[in-house]
Design an enzyme around this catalytic site. Structure first.
Site, PDB file in Angstrom:
ATOM      1  N   GLY A 183     -10.568  -8.202  -1.929  1.00 21.37           N
ATOM      2  CA  GLY A 183     -10.944  -9.234  -0.976  1.00 21.37           C
ATOM      3  C   GLY A 183     -10.478 -10.610  -1.413  1.00 21.37           C
TER       4      GLY A 183
ATOM      5  N   GLY B  68     -14.371  -4.103   0.111  1.00 23.33           N
ATOM      6  CA  GLY B  68     -15.584  -3.387   0.506  1.00 23.33           C
ATOM      7  C   GLY B  68     -15.978  -2.314  -0.491  1.00 23.33           C
TER       8      GLY B  68
ATOM      9  N   ARG C 136       0.822  -1.219   0.000  1.00 22.94           N
ATOM     10  CA  ARG C 136       0.000   0.000   0.000  1.00 22.94           C
ATOM     11  C   ARG C 136       0.854   1.266   0.000  1.00 22.94           C
ATOM     12  NH1 ARG C 136      -5.173  -1.916   3.658  1.00 22.94           N
ATOM     13  NH2 ARG C 136      -6.129  -2.972   1.906  1.00 22.94           N
TER      14      ARG C 136
END
Ligand code: PEP
Length: 657
Positions: free
Chosen positions: A364, A387, A38
């Site tokens: 996910g 999400g 990330r």
């Protein structure tokens, strides 16, 4: 919700304090980052802003912060790793208050190209998670512009994602998306809203209940909907099949029936497993050896449990995926964590890897499956968030996406130039007269009004579609400049636009191109949107030298202005011989010069900049001639003098109705 969002390429960040909301929610073990994907993913946006000369202020959440601020969820390790990756110091503000005095001091000390990282935004508890006004404002006070690059948080209306943008926008700042966000929006948005067909959606995972809205929405958008994984058994049960001990959601049987009927009614292909991998029970532990046999999906014995799709289904699903031009996949086909039960998921991943289609993987489990099974680099796009991508596929508006500025795409802009007309009392009356006449969502409507009318007009048009502009300003912020008005004053009063270089200011008040150029620069630096006027006199028109004149004005007035600012510029072509004279340029004459300006911008900058700059025509535009002028391909609006002072203005604004 428009998905055409302003990006870091669409505004000029030089010298500006830019707050970037990142997703630095990295996994940590004993204070050590175990996966820095990330952080690495955020680098392109950060580097772009640093190269542009911005002061880059970063913020993010980390973890759930259930028990208040604590060292284990501090962003300190991120600061360290980020500094290594960027190859430059990152000034980490460790203060648990996030935006307190330490943050303000750190930001005040910044120079162009510096990086500050704020503390974990969730340390502010519900002020962050409930989109608190005070925290939103404190964040906004630290910056001039805001960039969201945290797709994984974009489905949450938190202060650092949503609330902050209202305050930044209100003070004239840009609210843009970073490269990561832009990529997610482009792939997911195009797939759902504008797919190249055939469009196949593949859904898996355990529970129907988790994907009710996704199934419903995708059924309307796609050509073929494939359902596998645990959730398929509820559909099979709804078809009247015996499914043994397989996972079933009895409360959703009727829903599944409804979806199957909907597919039939819409003429959509709904594919379910035709054979199933069964075993005596769920593997425990999940990767334990297991004995699997394959049976037709309507023949699952009462004491067996379906745990994967079978080989016939693999072929059925793979053939459908290979015939597609766009595929979206969310959710595994079986218990892929177990090698024996991963066959269905591998078959689908393989089919997607081989498909010619644009392949988009929701985050996910399906993203984890692609990574774990080694197919990640074969997919067009793997979403970074489960999400958020799921909510996108549900067709929901994501707060973090909605909060970014739309690219106006040369939306028509109709601006009134009131000149030295209207006392404050008359100004308010005129706003009342025009109130219902100037409603048109297809155009930007602006009233450029005398300085003394600004405050009452801003109040009078509050909660309407009308924006307020000034007719002039001076380049200094404050001081001994008797009679002048500054950019901070205009912004504080609620002004968005400012006219610069009107021919009356050039001719009567002696403004030259050097001052006009300085005003354009200052307007952009301050966050005002300039409407830059140019145009030739009657003598130049008659002499036939008007094209050279216009080019020279543009060159001088835009000297040193970067492309990303020009993209946000409005240029008003106003032939002086047509201003206030009742003599309008013909639509062809106006188009000729507006095109010339656009072509010249392409020459000075590039085609993309030229395609984005908005060019108005001004000069006796009225209710009778507006439609013809505004139909011209290079005329993106009008600057209107006389006719902006009466009800006629409403007719010009509604030229397309
Ligand atoms: C102007 O002053 O910008 C203008 C275009 O005026 P008019 O519409 O009155 O010609």
């Amino acid at each position: 919700m428009s998905l055409n969002k302003k990006s870091v390429d669409d505004f000029c960040a030089k010298g500006r304090r830019v707050l970037v909301r990142c997703d630095f929610n990295v996994p940590l073990k004993a204070g050590v980052i175990t996966d820095d994907t990330r952080i690495v993913a955020a680098l392109p946006t950060i580097n772009k802003l640093l190269n542009d000369g911005a002061k880059v202020i970063l913020c993010s959440h980390l973890g759930k912060v259930k028990n208040g601020p604590n060292e284990d969820e501090s962003l300190a390790p991120v600061a360290k790793r980020l500094a290594e990756k960027l190859g430059k110091p990152v000034n980490f503000v460790a203060d648990y208050n996030v935006t307190g005095a330490a943050a303000t001091a750190a930001v005040e000390a910044m120079k162009e190209g510096d990086v500050v990282l704020l503390q974990n935004t969730r340390f502010r508890g519900s002020e962050e998670t409930k989109n608190g006004e005070a925290f939103s404002k404190e964040l906004a006070d630290l910056c001039d512009d805001y960039v969201c690059d945290a797709f994984g948080s974009s489905h949450r209306a938190h202060a650092s994602v949503a609330g902050v943008t209202d305050v930044v926008r209100a003070k004239g700042g840009n609210c843009a998306v970073g490269y990561l966000m832009q990529k997610e929006i482009n792939f997911l948005g195009n797939a759902v809203e504008n797919p190249v067909r055939p469009f196949v959606a593949i859904l898996g995972g355990a529970k129907v209940a988790d994907k009710l809205n996704v199934i419903n929405n995708l059924l309307e958008k796609c050509d073929t909907l494939i359902i596998g994984g645990g959730m398929a058994f509820t559909f099979l049960k709804a078809k009247g099949y015996e499914i043994g001990k397989s996972l079933v959601d009895l409360e959703k049987i009727d829903y599944c029936k409804e979806m199957m009927a909907k597919a039939e009614k819409l003429g959509k292909n709904l594919l379910l497993p035709i054979d199933t991998g069964i075993a005596a029970g769920f593997p425990n532990p999940i990767d334990a050896p297991i004995d699997v046999t394959y049976v037709d999906s309507d023949k699952i014995p009462a004491d067996m449990e379906g745990l994967d799709i079978g080989p016939k289904t693999c072929k059925l699903f793979a053939d459908a995926a290979k015939a597609a031009k766009t595929v979206v996949w969310n959710g595994p086909m079986g218990v892929f964590e177990n090698p024996v039960l991963a066959k269905g998921t591998i078959a689908v991943a393989e089919a997607l890897a081989e498909a010619e289609a644009t392949t988009i993987i929701g985050g996910g489990d399906s993203a984890a499956a692609c990574n774990q099974l080694g197919f990640a680099d074969k997919m067009s796009h793997i979403s970074t968030s489960g999400g958020a991508s799921l909510e996108f596929l549900e067709g929901k508006e994501l707060p973090g996406v909605a909060a970014a500025d739309d690219v106006c795409g040369r939306k028509k802009i109709i601006a009134g130039n009131w000149k030295m007309n209207m006392t404050p009392t008359q100004a308010v009356e005129l706003c009342g007269t025009l109130k219902d006449l100037v409603k048109n969502d297809d155009v930007d409507v602006v009233y450029c009004v005398p300085a003394i009318d600004i405050v009452p007009v801003v109040a009078a048009v509050k909660d309407s579609n009308v924006k307020v502009g000034a007719e002039n300003f001076y380049i200094e912020d404050k001081g001994a400049f008797t009679g002048e008005i500054s950019a901070p004053m205009l912004l504080d009063a609620g002004v968005e636009y400012v006219i610069i270089g009107h021919s009356e200011r050039r001719d009567i008040f002696g403004e030259n191109d050097i001052l006009i150029n300085a005003k354009v620069k200052k307007a952009f630096a301050a966050g005002l949107k300039p409407i830059l006027c140019c145009g030739e006199s009657l003598a130049l028109r008659k002499a036939g030298t008007y094209k050279e004149w216009i080019r020279r004005q543009i060159k001088w007035d835009l000297d040193g202005i970067c492309a990303c600012n020009v993209k946000n510029l409005v240029i008003a072509y106003e032939p002086i011989w047509a201003i206030g004279t009742g003599e309008t340029a013909t639509a062809e004459q106006a188009q000729e010069v507006c095109k010339l300006i656009r072509d010249y911008i392409a020459e000075l900058y590039d085609a993309d900049t030229a395609a984005k700059v908005r060019i108005q025509y001004g000069g006796s535009m009225n209710a009778g001639n507006a439609a013809e002028l505004l139909a011209m391909p290079d005329i993106d609006g009008g600057l209107i003098g006389g006719a902006s002072l009466k009800a006629d203005f409403g007719k010009i604004v509604n030229y397309n109705k």
